[in-house]
Design a protein around this motif. Sequence first.
Motif, mmCIF file in Angstrom:
data_model
loop_
_atom_site.group_PDB
_atom_site.id
_atom_site.type_symbol
_atom_site.label_atom_id
_atom_site.label_comp_id
_atom_site.label_asym_id
_atom_site.label_seq_id
_atom_site.Cartn_x
_atom_site.Cartn_y
_atom_site.Cartn_z
ATOM 1 N N VAL A 66 1.800 18.517 4.473
ATOM 2 C CA VAL A 66 0.617 18.437 5.314
ATOM 3 C C VAL A 66 0.701 19.290 6.585
ATOM 4 C CG1 VAL A 66 1.246 16.495 6.804
ATOM 5 C CG2 VAL A 66 -1.106 16.696 5.988
ATOM 6 N N GLY A 84 -2.256 13.906 -3.417
ATOM 7 C CA GLY A 84 -2.411 13.541 -2.011
ATOM 8 C C GLY A 84 -1.459 14.332 -1.147
ATOM 9 N N THR A 85 -1.595 14.183 0.146
ATOM 10 C CA THR A 85 -0.749 14.929 1.077
ATOM 11 C C THR A 85 0.537 14.166 1.381
ATOM 12 O OG1 THR A 85 -2.238 14.074 2.801
ATOM 13 C CG2 THR A 85 -2.461 16.380 2.203
ATOM 14 N N GLU A 108 3.244 13.448 4.016
ATOM 15 C CA GLU A 108 3.015 13.508 5.455
ATOM 16 C C GLU A 108 4.196 13.119 6.343
ATOM 17 O OE1 GLU A 108 -0.659 11.494 6.368
ATOM 18 O OE2 GLU A 108 -1.814 12.786 5.020
ATOM 19 N N CYS A 138 -1.141 14.958 10.852
ATOM 20 C CA CYS A 138 -1.428 14.500 9.486
ATOM 21 C C CYS A 138 -2.928 14.341 9.263
ATOM 22 C CB CYS A 138 -0.718 13.180 9.207
ATOM 23 S SG CYS A 138 1.077 13.326 9.151
ATOM 24 N N HIS A 198 -4.638 16.705 6.570
ATOM 25 C CA HIS A 198 -5.118 15.990 5.381
ATOM 26 C C HIS A 198 -6.594 16.318 5.144
ATOM 27 C CE1 HIS A 198 -5.803 12.836 2.406
ATOM 28 N NE2 HIS A 198 -6.875 12.514 3.102
ATOM 29 N N ARG A 248 -2.827 9.989 0.478
ATOM 30 C CA ARG A 248 -1.836 10.449 1.448
ATOM 31 C C ARG A 248 -0.681 9.457 1.481
ATOM 32 N NH1 ARG A 248 -5.352 10.195 6.936
ATOM 33 N NH2 ARG A 248 -3.501 11.282 7.688
ATOM 34 N N THR A 249 0.442 9.874 2.072
ATOM 35 C CA THR A 249 1.638 9.014 2.041
ATOM 36 C C THR A 249 1.797 8.147 3.295
ATOM 37 O OG1 THR A 249 2.992 10.829 2.899
ATOM 38 C CG2 THR A 249 2.924 10.534 0.508
#
Length: 313
Positions: A43, A78-79, A81, A101, A105, A124-125
């Motif tokens: 990200v 997903g990103t 991060e 982030c 994102h 996302r994480t």
Amino acid sequence: IEAAAAAWALGAESLPKPWHPQQPVLPVEGMRNVLITSALPYVNNVPHLGNIIGCVLSADTFARYCRLRGWNTLFVCGTDEYGTATETKAVAEGLTPQQICDKYHALHANIYRWFHISFDFFGRTTTPLQTTIAQDIFQRLLERGFLLQDTVEQLYCQRCQQFLADRFVEGTCPFCGYQEARGDQCDKCGKLINAVELKHPQCKLCRAVPVVKPTQHLFLDLPKLEERLEPWLERSWAEGHWTGNARNITRSWLRDGLRPRCITRDLKWGTPVPLDGFRDKVFYVWFDAPIGYLSITANYTEHWERWWKNPQQ
């Protein structure tokens, strides 16, 4: 060719009806259920064509093919991060890691939408579910005796008054002499590096020369898994579709003997370690990030385990 010509002559009415999965997409008994992920883009930068061609586009092409075949398909991404790359980018832009982030994102999501990448869900994480699932996996490893505790010699910047994570250190590679090697890996020769092995190390934040200090960390006890891993790999290579490159890299790790791998870092930006004596540390991003595939699916549907813990389908 003859079969294709015959099917064409029958017309569109003869084609199987397209499959329209329920929402959210979940495995269906009796159908071919396909879960597709592509590498989670990091990200800290704007994605470029190379990033998209390298993993996202090929996964998207395969997802579209699977849907055309009428297979029940879920495509998630997903990103990624957490980790030091986010922290270094935050320092460079004068923002907090969370702001970095959020900014990137949104940029990633908009670019993939513009390219019509057909994700069913792009997450996302940095989510509560990521913390819950990662900490649960950690606790299971701990209970089963697959973790070690050890003292590590680590670089400490006296000017910044902090231990330096891998990417906060630069120096000369001890193997090939490359002068811009990171504290975890040399981008020229590809070898993994322990930061204290670097020659002429420098703190990436202030350019001061760090000193070596001891600190406690947790390790994944990979040697304990070696006996069980080898027969599993042999079966997987025979039954699965591993690339030659993936087989060769895995074989080289086994040939050299697996070693304990550190899974904690002296950072603030990451998933907290839920263990007394280590609560001021976070999980190393390479322990944490692959779990993002699970947590992103969990953010898509509360029934995520039907995809990730369902080998029968």
